[in-house]
Design a protein around this motif. Structure first.
Motif, PDB file in Angstrom:
ATOM      1  N   ILE A   1     -33.594  36.518  57.813  1.00 46.37           N
ATOM      2  CA  ILE A   1     -34.701  36.454  56.871  1.00 46.37           C
ATOM      3  C   ILE A   1     -35.870  37.257  57.412  1.00 46.37           C
ATOM      4  N   ASP A   2     -36.144  38.382  56.752  1.00 46.34           N
ATOM      5  CA  ASP A   2     -37.169  39.280  57.259  1.00 46.34           C
ATOM      6  C   ASP A   2     -38.337  39.420  56.290  1.00 46.34           C
ATOM      7  N   ARG A   3     -38.419  38.512  55.295  1.00 45.90           N
ATOM      8  CA  ARG A   3     -39.522  38.591  54.344  1.00 45.90           C
ATOM      9  C   ARG A   3     -40.822  38.308  55.075  1.00 45.90           C
ATOM     10  N   SER A   4     -41.767  39.225  54.992  1.00 44.38           N
ATOM     11  CA  SER A   4     -42.950  39.144  55.863  1.00 44.38           C
ATOM     12  C   SER A   4     -44.061  38.282  55.294  1.00 44.38           C
ATOM     13  N   ASP A   5     -43.992  37.946  53.982  1.00 43.11           N
ATOM     14  CA  ASP A   5     -45.122  37.262  53.353  1.00 43.11           C
ATOM     15  C   ASP A   5     -44.856  35.780  53.105  1.00 43.11           C
ATOM     16  N   VAL A   6     -44.020  35.143  53.919  1.00 40.76           N
ATOM     17  CA  VAL A   6     -43.787  33.699  53.785  1.00 40.76           C
ATOM     18  C   VAL A   6     -45.083  32.976  54.147  1.00 40.76           C
ATOM     19  N   ARG A   7     -45.638  32.245  53.195  1.00 41.33           N
ATOM     20  CA  ARG A   7     -46.933  31.596  53.402  1.00 41.33           C
ATOM     21  C   ARG A   7     -46.812  30.135  53.824  1.00 41.33           C
ATOM     22  N   ALA A   8     -45.600  29.576  53.764  1.00 38.93           N
ATOM     23  CA  ALA A   8     -45.432  28.194  54.223  1.00 38.93           C
ATOM     24  C   ALA A   8     -43.996  27.962  54.650  1.00 38.93           C
ATOM     25  N   VAL A   9     -43.833  27.262  55.773  1.00 37.41           N
ATOM     26  CA  VAL A   9     -42.537  26.753  56.208  1.00 37.41           C
ATOM     27  C   VAL A   9     -42.681  25.239  56.316  1.00 37.41           C
ATOM     28  N   ILE A  10     -41.820  24.534  55.589  1.00 35.61           N
ATOM     29  CA  ILE A  10     -41.876  23.072  55.547  1.00 35.61           C
ATOM     30  C   ILE A  10     -40.618  22.512  56.198  1.00 35.61           C
ATOM     31  N   HIS A  11     -40.775  21.540  57.077  1.00 40.68           N
ATOM     32  CA  HIS A  11     -39.632  20.825  57.648  1.00 40.68           C
ATOM     33  C   HIS A  11     -39.586  19.424  57.039  1.00 40.68           C
ATOM     34  N   ALA A  12     -38.488  19.133  56.350  1.00 34.42           N
ATOM     35  CA  ALA A  12     -38.328  17.802  55.756  1.00 34.42           C
ATOM     36  C   ALA A  12     -37.911  16.776  56.801  1.00 34.42           C
ATOM     37  N   GLY A  13     -37.575  17.239  57.988  1.00 37.40           N
ATOM     38  CA  GLY A  13     -37.214  16.370  59.102  1.00 37.40           C
ATOM     39  C   GLY A  13     -37.455  17.121  60.401  1.00 37.40           C
ATOM     40  N   MET A  14     -37.467  16.391  61.492  1.00 34.62           N
ATOM     41  CA  MET A  14     -37.771  16.987  62.796  1.00 34.62           C
ATOM     42  C   MET A  14     -36.633  17.888  63.281  1.00 34.62           C
ATOM     43  N   PRO A  15     -36.899  19.132  63.703  1.00 30.00           N
ATOM     44  CA  PRO A  15     -35.859  19.966  64.309  1.00 30.00           C
ATOM     45  C   PRO A  15     -35.398  19.359  65.631  1.00 30.00           C
ATOM     46  N   GLN A  16     -34.263  19.867  66.156  1.00 30.72           N
ATOM     47  CA  GLN A  16     -33.707  19.252  67.363  1.00 30.72           C
ATOM     48  C   GLN A  16     -34.280  19.804  68.652  1.00 30.72           C
ATOM     49  N   SER A  17     -35.133  20.831  68.570  1.00 31.05           N
ATOM     50  CA  SER A  17     -35.767  21.350  69.784  1.00 31.05           C
ATOM     51  C   SER A  17     -37.018  22.123  69.410  1.00 31.05           C
ATOM     52  N   ILE A  18     -37.904  22.294  70.388  1.00 29.40           N
ATOM     53  CA  ILE A  18     -39.101  23.097  70.161  1.00 29.40           C
ATOM     54  C   ILE A  18     -38.718  24.552  69.935  1.00 29.40           C
TER      55      ILE A  18
END
Length: 599
Positions: free
Chosen positions: A292-309
């Motif tokens: 995913i190389d779209r440069s204008d992503v204005r929000a990333v939402i996590h519906a749950g906690m990822p498994q690592s930093i």
């Protein structure tokens, strides 16, 4: 050398200056000295390996893990007037023949390949004929077992140095702890490499971690804040992506689900729809990743906690790649870490790998705890000090997070009950005892005669379970055992029981979320921008992209459009001074964009 580098960067990319460490990385490439470069997403990694072959008029090989990633990079290079080609399994016979003919012409500067095509007879032949002596390994963390996205095919790249001892290898990645960096250098056989590690902090990102309460409504509110803008929503399971996408669509927000359960063709269709701005919201598992190389992503939402930093840094890194403001919202529940724990116990057989994965999970769990600046915690995790007392770009420093409450007494009650039942029972049983549940099991064990029986009968079961989860997250309780985990006290439990250590807990009752605040960077990035003109330029960009068969960001990114809408260039000379406008883009697009601005 600096002057020559800047001339090339201005001519092809339209940039007047280099970002931190870019010049050092470019020089290592020109001098063919092995290098390991770690720059955050949006930090300009690609430029570092794209400039040397232009200056040296040579062909370099770039090894990349995904066809979509290669295709997007080649599209962007060609749009800037840079000769490049990708060879992969997705090409037709005619396209492959054309690509190989172009390579034989000697005009190609960058050849993109998947790791599976390296060290084949065809590859050896190309190296010899084109006198290739420089290899770039993109997404190099895939080489390391300790990286968050290990890929077995990348291990064969260790053979490059053995087959081509005089060649130089340049490894690039956005996310790598010191342990991963050491492993990358060892696996690739880098010889006395130039090691460049940039700042991991992304000041243009606003991090918010919010207690998960009514997830669908919470996600919808964030998406609506970015109406008409690109948003990625990450879920843990395929089923969650489908349900959340259906909810958003039913509420009038066009959204597509994306996960590994879809056919390859359908995944590609949905990814293309997002990349080409035919849809702006994608709800996905981590299968929606590096391509995913779209440069204008204005929000990333996590519906749950990822498994690592590392996963979190990589996934949130897809926001704001154009350098403009973007927000990253994680809806968190203490149950997330236990959910990941269960998946680890079922899927990871090696005790060593399980221990490593558990350590990564523990770090992520602590990151989600309230009270500390998110930018500071991320920087310090990657062994970098954070200089600011207040980042002005996270829920904590913006004063948006809910205040913690004194939870010492309820914590003591829970810990005391765990002790009274002999530290031999799971969460459900402990909660039942505290609430005074009348069950055969409790009576048969005599737990209805314990002093803690019914001690928290007024606390709803869900709220009490939430308290237990929080105590586990704060290492005041341990959850041990695989199939039937039990609760046990820890070293930190005793000071709490003795009243020597206070405990702060997040509220167990849902509270109205505080209004989000506009950050200083967001206000400054729009300063002087004619928003109506910006919207018209976005529409023109999309029309041009459709005509050319490329993603819109390949034409111009949002940073360039905002600059146009701010300075309103009237001549080709003025247009060439816009951020991100090089000679090729002036030639290809200048007349149409100048005409739109003139209106």
């Amino acid at each position: 050398m600096t002057k020559a580098i800047l001339e090339v960067v201005k001519r092809y990319w339209g940039y007047d200056a280099l970002r931190p460490l870019q010049e050092e990385a470019i020089v290592a490439g020109i001098q063919r000295r092995d290098s390991l470069v770690v720059l955050p997403t949006g930090g300009g990694k690609s430029l570092c390996y794209q400039v040397p072959p232009l200056l040296e008029k040579r062909t370099d090989v770039v090894i990349s893990p995904l066809i979509s990633l290669m295709k997007d990079q080649v599209d962007g290079l060609i749009a800037n007037g840079i000769p490049a080609v990708a060879l992969h399994s997705g090409l037709s016979v005619q396209e492959r023949r054309q690509a190989e003919d172009f390579l034989q012409s000697g005009q190609c500067r960058l050849l993109f390949l998947a790791p599976e095509r390296v060290l084949t007879p065809w590859f050896f032949g190309q190296v010899e004929r084109q006198q290739i002596s420089t290899f770039v390994v993109d997404e190099a963390h895939c080489v390391s077992h300790w990286g968050h996205d290990f890929r077995p095919h990348y291990r064969q790249l260790a053979e490059l140095k053995r087959h081509f001892p005089q060649s130089s290898i340049h490894a690039f990645t956005a996310t790598a702890t010191e342990r991963v960096r050491v492993d990358i250098a060892r696996q690739l056989g880098l010889e006395d490499p130039t090691v460049l590690v940039g700042r991991f902090d992304r000041p243009n990102l606003v991090y918010r971690i919010v207690p998960r309460q009514t997830l669908k409504s919470q996600v919808e509110r964030v998406v609506r804040r970015h109406e008409g803008e690109a948003v990625i929503v990450y879920c843990i399971t395929r089923n969650e992506t489908e349900k959340l996408a259906e909810h958003l669509s039913a509420r009038g927000i066009e959204a597509l689900a994306y996960h590994a359960g879809l056919s390859a063709g359908e995944r590609r269709r949905r990814q293309d729809a997002f990349t080409r701005e035919e849809t702006n919201v994608i709800v996905a598992t981590v299968a929606f990743g590096m391509g995913i190389d779209r440069s204008d992503v204005r929000a990333v939402i996590h519906a749950g906690m990822p498994q690592s930093i590392e996963h979190y840094q990589q996934e949130t890194g897809r926001a704001g790649r154009d350098g403009l403001e973007a927000e990253c919202v994680l809806f968190h529940s203490p149950a997330d870490s236990l959910r990941w724990q269960g998946l680890l116990d079922k899927s990871v057989e090696s005790p060593e790998w399980r221990k490593a994965a558990q350590t990564l999970l523990d770090h992520m769990r602590r990151f989600c705890a309230p009270g500390r600046c998110r930018h500071r915690v991320l920087s310090e995790y990657f062994q970098q000090p954070y200089p600011k007392a207040n980042c002005g770009a996270c829920d904590v420093c913006l004063g948006e997070s809910e205040g913690l409450e004194d939870g010492t007494v309820p914590a003591q009650m829970v810990l005391s009950c765990v002790a009274r039942v002999g530290q031999r029972f799971g969460m459900g049983h402990v909660v039942d005892v505290l609430r005074g549940a009348e069950t055969d099991r409790i009576r048969s064990l005599g737990h209805d005669r314990l002093s803690t029986y019914g001690l928290m009968s007024d606390t709803p079961k869900k709220a009490l379970t939430h308290i237990v989860f929080q105590l586990i997250e704060q290492d005041l309780l341990a959850r041990t055992g695989d199939q039937y985990p039990t609760l046990q006290l820890t070293e930190d439990s005793l000071p709490v029981l003795r009243g020597e250590k206070p405990v702060l807990l997040a509220p167990t009752k849902a509270k109205r979320q505080k209004a989000v605040r506009t950050t200083r960077q967001e206000a400054e990035s729009w300063d002087g921008v004619d928003r109506s003109l910006f919207d018209r330029l976005r529409a023109l960009r999309r029309s041009v992209a459709v005509e050319r068969g490329v993603p819109p960001y390949v034409v111009f990114n949002d940073a360039s459009l905002r600059d146009m809408a701010r300075v309103k260039p009237a001549t080709p000379e003025q247009f060439l001074r816009v951020h991100g406008v090089g000679e090729k883009k002036l030639s290809d697009y200048g007349e149409r964009f100048l005409a739109e601005i003139a209106k």
